[in-house]
Design an enzyme around this catalytic site. Sequence first.
Site, PDB file in Angstrom:
ATOM      1  N   GLU A   1       0.800  -1.229   0.000  1.00  0.00           N
ATOM      2  CA  GLU A   1       0.000   0.000   0.000  1.00  0.00           C
ATOM      3  C   GLU A   1       0.833   1.280   0.000  1.00  0.00           C
ATOM      4  O   GLU A   1       0.528   2.215   0.735  1.00  0.00           O
ATOM      5  CB  GLU A   1      -0.919   0.012   1.232  1.00  0.00           C
TER       6      GLU A   1
HETATM    7  C1  TNX Z   1      -4.301  -3.889   4.788  1.00  0.00           C
HETATM    8  S1  TNX Z   1      -2.967  -6.191   3.823  1.00  0.00           S
HETATM    9  C2  TNX Z   1      -2.995  -3.736   5.219  1.00  0.00           C
HETATM   10  C3  TNX Z   1      -2.748  -3.310   6.593  1.00  0.00           C
HETATM   11  C4  TNX Z   1      -4.011  -3.140   7.364  1.00  0.00           C
HETATM   12  C5  TNX Z   1      -4.983  -4.233   6.998  1.00  0.00           C
HETATM   13  C6  TNX Z   1      -6.240  -4.217   7.784  1.00  0.00           C
HETATM   14  C7  TNX Z   1      -1.754  -5.296   3.939  1.00  0.00           C
HETATM   15  C8  TNX Z   1      -0.521  -5.829   3.419  1.00  0.00           C
HETATM   16  N1  TNX Z   1      -1.889  -4.084   4.503  1.00  0.00           N
HETATM   17  O1  TNX Z   1      -1.992  -2.133   6.612  1.00  0.00           O
HETATM   18  O2  TNX Z   1      -3.717  -3.165   8.709  1.00  0.00           O
HETATM   19  O3  TNX Z   1      -5.299  -4.083   5.636  1.00  0.00           O
HETATM   20  O4  TNX Z   1      -7.023  -5.311   7.511  1.00  0.00           O
END
Ligand code: TNX
Length: 539
Positions: free
Chosen positions: A343
């Site tokens: 992300e």
């Molecule tokens: C996505 S999945 C994220 C996290 C969050 C999570 C909450 C991923 C690699 N990153 O930063 O905590 O969703 O479900």
Amino acid sequence: MKNSTFTKSLILLLTIIIFSACTEQKKKRVINFPKTDLAAENMIPKPLKVTPTNDGFALDEFTAIYTSENAEGFEEVGKFLAKKIKAKTDLDVQVNVNEIPNMETVIYINQSDSTVFEGPEAYQLYITPDSVILNSNTAAGAFRGIQTLRQIIPETSNDTLSTSKIWTIPTGKIIDNPQFSYRGSMLDVARHFFSVDDVKKYIDLLAYYKYNVLHLHLTDDQGWRIEIKSWPLLTEIGGSTEVGGESGGFYTQEEYAAIIAYAAERHIMIIPEVDMPGHTNAASVSYPFLNGNGIKPELYEGTQVGKSTFDTRKDTVYAFVDDVVREISAITPGPYFHIGGDESHVTKKNDYIYFVEKVEKIVQKHGKIMIGWDEIAIANIDSSSIPQFWGSKKNADLAIAKGLKIIMSPAKKAYLDMQYDTLSKHGLHWAAYIPTDTAYVWTPESYEGIPMENILGIEAPLWGETISTIEELEYLAFPRAIGYSELSWSTQENRDWENYKVRLANQAPFLDRMNVKYYPSPMIDWKKSKYTYREIEKD
Ligand code: TNX
């Protein structure tokens, strides 16, 4: 090598013959065990092959444990078992003592090079009325084997036919070997900090279900949780808060080492994650030169993602990353370093790729294999690096095309922070609601067409935005983490929801004894649960 194996086997055989002879002489009681059925025991994960012989092994005050001599780690496994037997039954079972008067039954934990399966975690259990023989190549395999044994020691003793208490272990043979060599869970200690004791308790629970990996998500926008001696403000400033504005916290390197040692005693590997180049607000607040999004960084106590980034074109950023990777790698015995990489919405694609490729070299320079969330597959990464699949099929396909091994953590199935249903007090639901059956009834072996040969194993991540206490952690992790242990250990043919449901219901006495505030899913006819669904929802 072969000679020493032969000698060991001979010694074992002689030991058993002598023990059996003594047993014959000393047997003062005739125990008429009720008919047992090893195959009907509530073992999770389900072993590969179970052959019952319908008799009983008496675990009682006359039982002793012996382990292979000069086999690394075996005596420790024996002592661990003795401790757990004490906790469950209050029996003081001796380990490797010379002679026990009136000894009648023996548990022998034996290093053997000739088990049916050669994998490091394979084990065989032969349970007869007089002895339990646990064979394994390695102490790790023996450790998995004693978890099986712990699970088949009955909750209560059967003292009706004897003057002393007896715990009847069903006889038979178990041949077992895990389907995946990587069986993990992740704990996010960055959004909310969890104490060393909380982490140890989670490790204890994972160990009972034969997990072998705990991935610690040590840094994120809301907190930096691991001491870096060359950059002290990371924890001083970056570790000072958490989601919701509580006081945060961090592990000193000594505390981190203590977690690693505790996990290692349970044959669990710790994988550290430093999430970069996004999810780095806490680092940039501590050292603003790291920041690449142009906004003055301030401590963040919210739960949004995707706003922060390192400046990926600055040499000083890589000098910083080098120090962080070096310090953590030096105190992490396992082969992996997780760089996050998810992300990074405000990092330009080219900058992201440049960053991942540079950091991969740094990780390798410090002797580690790089793991990252599935986005890292867009970079030109080395064939040893491992993407962790959480949702992008496109990234998974890139990884497959490169012949990479993948860790399976699909958010829709394996995210422990997803709510069970609309009533769940904690958790999120951006990926899905994941009730207890959905968490179990899927096929990681072929999920989204990812071929089995690309799958290193399974990991169930527990993100921490909505949980700040161990009770809340337990509510989201249990019972679903128990199901993931079976998905990663047991073969598809050995998995069946109806059968699993019954075995899961029977975990309640263990979970209660461990004081685990699990979510008592109404789908499960919990055997003897202290908590009811309503009670948990009320408190
Ligand atoms: C996505 S999945 C994220 C996290 C969050 C999570 C909450 C991923 C690699 N990153 O930063 O905590 O969703 O479900």
